[in-house]
Design a protein around this motif. Structure first.
Motif, PDB file in Angstrom:
ATOM      1  N   MET A   1      25.944  78.032  53.289  1.00 54.12           N
ATOM      2  CA  MET A   1      25.429  78.120  54.659  1.00 54.12           C
ATOM      3  C   MET A   1      25.916  76.912  55.470  1.00 54.12           C
ATOM      4  N   THR A   2      26.367  77.181  56.666  1.00 50.25           N
ATOM      5  CA  THR A   2      26.764  76.097  57.572  1.00 50.25           C
ATOM      6  C   THR A   2      25.644  75.873  58.578  1.00 50.25           C
ATOM      7  N   VAL A   3      25.150  74.649  58.624  1.00 51.60           N
ATOM      8  CA  VAL A   3      24.077  74.329  59.561  1.00 51.60           C
ATOM      9  C   VAL A   3      24.679  73.691  60.813  1.00 51.60           C
ATOM     10  N   LEU A   4      24.351  74.267  61.946  1.00 49.54           N
ATOM     11  CA  LEU A   4      24.854  73.734  63.215  1.00 49.54           C
ATOM     12  C   LEU A   4      23.723  72.959  63.880  1.00 49.54           C
ATOM     13  N   VAL A 106      32.686  77.175  68.289  1.00 53.04           N
ATOM     14  CA  VAL A 106      33.920  77.959  68.256  1.00 53.04           C
ATOM     15  C   VAL A 106      33.818  79.000  67.148  1.00 53.04           C
ATOM     16  N   LEU A 107      34.067  80.254  67.511  1.00 55.02           N
ATOM     17  CA  LEU A 107      34.117  81.335  66.526  1.00 55.02           C
ATOM     18  C   LEU A 107      35.578  81.741  66.368  1.00 55.02           C
ATOM     19  N   ASP A 108      36.100  81.546  65.176  1.00 61.10           N
ATOM     20  CA  ASP A 108      37.523  81.807  64.937  1.00 61.10           C
ATOM     21  C   ASP A 108      37.662  82.830  63.817  1.00 61.10           C
ATOM     22  N   LEU A 156      33.364  77.481  63.453  1.00 61.95           N
ATOM     23  CA  LEU A 156      33.080  78.438  62.380  1.00 61.95           C
ATOM     24  C   LEU A 156      34.335  79.263  62.157  1.00 61.95           C
ATOM     25  N   ARG A 157      34.880  79.177  60.950  1.00 62.73           N
ATOM     26  CA  ARG A 157      36.143  79.874  60.651  1.00 62.73           C
ATOM     27  C   ARG A 157      35.905  81.033  59.709  1.00 62.73           C
ATOM     28  N   GLY A 158      36.215  82.212  60.188  1.00 65.08           N
ATOM     29  CA  GLY A 158      36.125  83.389  59.336  1.00 65.08           C
ATOM     30  C   GLY A 158      34.783  84.076  59.453  1.00 65.08           C
ATOM     31  N   VAL A 159      34.813  85.351  59.145  1.00 68.29           N
ATOM     32  CA  VAL A 159      33.636  86.210  59.306  1.00 68.29           C
ATOM     33  C   VAL A 159      32.473  85.715  58.445  1.00 68.29           C
ATOM     34  N   GLU A 160      32.773  85.299  57.212  1.00 68.08           N
ATOM     35  CA  GLU A 160      31.693  84.876  56.311  1.00 68.08           C
ATOM     36  C   GLU A 160      30.995  83.625  56.813  1.00 68.08           C
ATOM     37  N   ALA A 165      26.064  81.093  59.250  1.00 69.04           N
ATOM     38  CA  ALA A 165      25.672  79.898  60.030  1.00 69.04           C
ATOM     39  C   ALA A 165      24.214  79.985  60.457  1.00 69.04           C
ATOM     40  N   GLU A 166      23.581  78.827  60.465  1.00 69.74           N
ATOM     41  CA  GLU A 166      22.216  78.728  60.996  1.00 69.74           C
ATOM     42  C   GLU A 166      22.167  77.576  61.986  1.00 69.74           C
ATOM     43  N   ILE A 167      21.301  77.710  62.960  1.00 70.62           N
ATOM     44  CA  ILE A 167      21.144  76.654  63.967  1.00 70.62           C
ATOM     45  C   ILE A 167      19.957  75.782  63.579  1.00 70.62           C
ATOM     46  N   ARG A 168      20.130  74.493  63.706  1.00 69.51           N
ATOM     47  CA  ARG A 168      19.013  73.572  63.482  1.00 69.51           C
ATOM     48  C   ARG A 168      18.879  72.706  64.734  1.00 69.51           C
ATOM     49  N   TYR A 169      17.659  72.663  65.257  1.00 74.10           N
ATOM     50  CA  TYR A 169      17.459  71.928  66.506  1.00 74.10           C
ATOM     51  C   TYR A 169      17.109  70.481  66.226  1.00 74.10           C
TER      52      TYR A 169
END
Ligand code: CTP
Ligand code: MG
Length: 173
Positions: A1-4, A106-108, A156-160, A165-169
């Motif tokens: 998981m990628t945390v933004l 960025v969504l790539d 964020l690179r790639g569909v997976e 991805a999750e957002i953290r405030y």
């Protein structure tokens, strides 16, 4: 998981070619009222979400609403391709005028994915050349976003990776 990590109060610019999944991402992570979409604003000013001749007026109205929201202390997400420096400059300006941090996400996705999705949509009629131009603009954007004034640039690179991805405030104080 990628945390933004995103400040609680931010102006978030989604950046990506048509079919990269910006609107889907916005729907999944934000409330409808937090998302200002260029399509919606074209619809509002021209009765046609695809009327590109209405873009200047649409962005004028979008910037105006963004400014009001930021003045009121509300997180705001801009769902537009945001691939061109002049488009992003308008957002940076609005954020600065309200002392709000501009953030880019960025969504790539691979070209084949973007094309397949775009082609499947009845409301998208642009050809592959337009998509290729967008991809060129995206490549050129990478080196520029931080310099333009975006305080955070999440890629964020790639569909997976986009799906995971999750957002953290982040609290501001
Ligand atoms: N889509 C999908 N799976 C995803 C993300 C998107 O199948 N994980 C589909 C959507 O249902 C939509 C298409 O791909 O039909 C494009 O996604 P969208 O989020 O609308 O892409 P945008 O980047 O918003 O495209 P545009 O710039 O053209 O508005
Ligand atoms: Mg969209």
């Amino acid at each position: 998981m990628t945390v933004l990590d995103i400040p609680e109060l931010a102006l978030v610019a989604l950046v990506g070619v048509s079919g990269s999944g910006k609107s889907t991402f916005a729907r999944r992570h934000f409330a409808p009222s937090q998302v200002l979409s260029s399509d919606t604003f074209r619809g509002l000013v021209a009765d046609d979400e695809n009327d590109q001749s209405a873009s200047a007026d649409a962005f004028d109205a979008l910037h105006h609403v963004a400014a009001i929201r930021l003045r009121r202390g509300l997180l705001t997400v801009v769902d537009a391709t945001n691939l061109q420096p002049h488009a992003r400059a308008g957002l940076i300006r609005v954020a600065r005028e309200h002392d709000v941090l501009p953030v880019a996400i960025v969504l790539d996705v691979p070209e084949a994915v973007a094309w397949e999705r775009t082609e499947a949509r009845a409301d998208r009629t642009h050809g592959r050349q337009v998509l290729n131009r967008m991809r060129r603009d995206l490549r050129q954007s990478y080196g520029r976003l931080a310099r333009e004034g975006f305080r955070k640039v999440h890629v964020l690179r790639g569909v997976e990776e986009i799906d995971a991805a999750e957002i953290r405030y982040e609290k501001l104080f």
